[in-house]
Motif scaffolding. Structure first.
Motif, PDB file in Angstrom:
ATOM      1  N   GLU A  73      30.269  26.860  41.097  1.00  0.00           N
ATOM      2  CA  GLU A  73      31.389  26.235  41.602  1.00  0.00           C
ATOM      3  C   GLU A  73      31.164  24.569  41.953  1.00  0.00           C
ATOM      4  O   GLU A  73      30.705  24.270  43.166  1.00  0.00           O
ATOM      5  CB  GLU A  73      32.022  26.993  42.826  1.00  0.00           C
ATOM      6  N   THR A 114      31.259  20.443  42.468  1.00  0.00           N
ATOM      7  CA  THR A 114      32.051  19.673  42.680  1.00  0.00           C
ATOM      8  C   THR A 114      32.106  18.252  42.130  1.00  0.00           C
ATOM      9  O   THR A 114      33.094  17.737  42.215  1.00  0.00           O
ATOM     10  CB  THR A 114      32.011  19.334  44.318  1.00  0.00           C
ATOM     11  N   GLN A 160      36.242  25.725  36.618  1.00  0.00           N
ATOM     12  CA  GLN A 160      35.162  25.745  37.892  1.00  0.00           C
ATOM     13  C   GLN A 160      35.366  24.750  38.874  1.00  0.00           C
ATOM     14  O   GLN A 160      34.627  24.865  40.092  1.00  0.00           O
ATOM     15  CB  GLN A 160      33.844  25.964  37.596  1.00  0.00           C
ATOM     16  N   ARG A 178      37.592  23.938  43.375  1.00  0.00           N
ATOM     17  CA  ARG A 178      37.333  25.161  44.483  1.00  0.00           C
ATOM     18  C   ARG A 178      37.170  25.201  45.814  1.00  0.00           C
ATOM     19  O   ARG A 178      37.322  25.844  46.701  1.00  0.00           O
ATOM     20  CB  ARG A 178      36.620  26.310  43.945  1.00  0.00           C
ATOM     21  N   ASP A 179      36.405  23.858  46.321  1.00  0.00           N
ATOM     22  CA  ASP A 179      35.846  23.609  47.451  1.00  0.00           C
ATOM     23  C   ASP A 179      36.899  22.708  48.220  1.00  0.00           C
ATOM     24  O   ASP A 179      37.149  21.600  47.645  1.00  0.00           O
ATOM     25  CB  ASP A 179      34.488  22.842  47.548  1.00  0.00           C
TER      26      ASP A 179
END
Length: 510
Positions: free
Chosen positions: A166, A168, A190, A193-194
């Motif tokens: 995942e 960034t 991917q 998600r953060d």
């Protein structure tokens, strides 16, 4: 400044350990941080800032144009400014990255510049249990951000290699060597998600390839809304010319590039001029007739191409197949003692089956677009081959021409082009004559038609015919059915009632 608690560090370390990444145990000295902007030329600086605003960026240019360097600086800045950011560098092979490539640059002169200017701390490169190489970079929150190098030489590797990661920030280097849109679709899923990091971009750096490359379709075609012509601001595309980076080139490098590309028009246009052009195949049917410099008009990179002339009909050639569909928009224009054909638009889908219920609305949208764009109620003349009229489809209980007519509400009414035993040879001859006499011009925005002229192979047993079942044959058929249709009726039927019109050498955003 918020510093992570001991519990947060312990939790983070546990995650790193599970993934096979060992977090540094030393204090990264968050207070040592200071803001920094790397030393870049003006165009690189523009790209550096744009990466912070757009989700998907394509930075292309010739060799030694500085495209990879600005991408690396964008990655380092992201790691410095993000709380526990996770950078991912994707390359075709590890050797490309480590022997003078993007990973080598990151860990040598880019690292040195950020250590001196931004007081950044870089750890030494290590490998995890999956043999992925990684480093940590100190961030302004008093913690560490991580950068991982992953090689993905084949598209079949992408889904499995990216699963569970995942990132960034993703930097994809040497992207022109990657095979398919898989390197976009699976990777982008991917990202984002953060919740602690607001902006999570993906950046592709590459040398120019041909318009048939998936990068061209993804970054030059897909961002433009087919109905409104509006650009999707999530995308950013920039050409970094090699000439802008001349002050940083080693001695004689420019001369070496000129020598290396001499005599190879495609390589010269790609690696010296930075153009996206196709490389013709050695057995192309039209290799001696088609010249992009002569027959292509406009600038595909800027979405500028030939426009249909108001007041004249638009001929629409159709070729329908189970695996491919091709629709070509053309005009024929009487210019003094000859007929000039102009290809202004295309709806060509290769290796992608579209039912008529989807294809017909797409074609009708293009018809509506051109009438609105040119402020003219164009008369569209639709021509297909005889198979659309005489092959009954038992499953649908109808003929192709009838299905399309019904789906269009009667707007699209086709007429058949002759398809006798020598019709293919005749269409090849007609097309060659038009190319040789420069009586056929193609809008630069019609990339599939250009690709067809460069890649349609000839039949090994008959150089006057295209290779049977070629994936490029449908674009040729839709282009040439109107040629043979009007040839059978005589040139007189193609001339306007009164006077002639001028050559349409007008380009605009198509």
């Amino acid at each position: 400044m918020h510093l992570p608690t001991d519990a947060e560090f312990d939790a983070l370390s546990a995650v790193f350990e599970e993934e096979g990444y060992v977090a540094p145990q030393t204090d990264p000295h968050g207070s040592y941080y200071r803001p920094y902007r790397p030393k870049l030329n003006p165009l690189q600086g523009e790209v550096y800032d744009a990466i912070k605003e757009h989700l998907y960026s394509l930075i292309f240019g010739e060799k030694f144009s500085g495209k990879s360097t600005v991408g690396i600086h964008g990655l380092v800045d992201h790691c410095r400014e993000g709380r526990n950011a996770r950078g991912l560098i994707i390359v075709p092979t590890g050797r490309q990255a480590e022997e003078g490539g993007v990973w080598y640059k990151l860990n040598t002169f880019v690292k040195e510049e950020w250590e001196q200017g931004g007081r950044a701390i870089f750890t030494e490169a290590r490998q995890n249990k999956y043999k992925d190489t990684y480093i940590y970079i100190s961030n302004k929150f008093g913690g560490w951000s991580r950068v991982v190098l992953v090689s993905m030489p084949y598209e079949g590797f992408v889904a499995s290699r990216i699963k569970g990661i995942e990132p960034t920030f993703v930097l994809v280097d040497e992207a022109q060597t990657l095979e398919s849109d898989t390197y976009f679709k699976h990777v982008v899923q991917q990202l984002g998600r953060d919740p602690h990091i607001a902006h999570q971009p993906i950046v592709y750096t590459c040398n120019p390839a041909g318009p048939s490359h998936w990068l061209y379709d993804r970054f030059f075609v897909k961002p433009v809304d087919a109905k409104t012509g509006k650009w999707n601001d999530h995308y950013y595309v920039k050409h970094l010319p090699m000439t802008d980076n001349k002050p940083n080139m080693p001695a004689h490098y420019w001369d070496r590039m000129l020598d290396a590309t001499k005599g190879d028009e495609t390589e010269y246009r790609r690696m010296i001029l930075g153009e996206w052009v196709e490389a013709p195949t050695g057995d192309s049917l039209f290799r001696n007739d088609y010249n992009p410099l002569v027959h292509s008009k406009g600038d595909a990179l800027r979405g500028r191409g030939l426009l249909p002339l108001p007041g004249l009909p638009v001929t629409v050639g159709w070729d329908l197949g189970a695996a491919h569909s091709a629709v070509t928009f053309e005009q024929f224009i009487a210019v003094k003692e000859r007929i000039l054909w102009v290809v202004v638009d295309e709806c060509i889908f290769i290796d992608k089956y579209l039912p008529y219920s989807r294809l017909v609305p797409i074609v009708m949208d293009r018809m509506k677009y051109w009438s609105g764009r040119q402020k003219c109620d164009f008369r569209f003349h639709h021509i297909s081959d005889e198979a659309a009229f005489n092959q009954y489809r038992a499953r649908e209980g109808s003929f192709d021409y009838k299905d399309i007519q019904d789906l269009s509400g009667g707007v699209i009414r086709m007429v058949p082009a002759p398809k006798g035993p020598h019709s293919i040879d005749t269409r090849v001859r007609l097309t060659r004559e038009k190319l040789q006499n420069v009586d056929l011009l193609i809008s630069a925005t019609c990339t599939k038609t250009h690709e067809m002229f460069l890649k349609l192979e000839c039949d090994p047993g008959n150089p006057m015919r295209p290779k049977a079942k070629s994936r490029f044959g449908h674009a040729f058929d839709s282009l040439s059915y109107p040629f043979i249709y009007y040839a059978a009726r005589g040139e007189a039927s193609m001339r306007p009632q009164v006077g002639d019109v001028a050559t349409p050498m007008v380009y605009a955003a198509a």
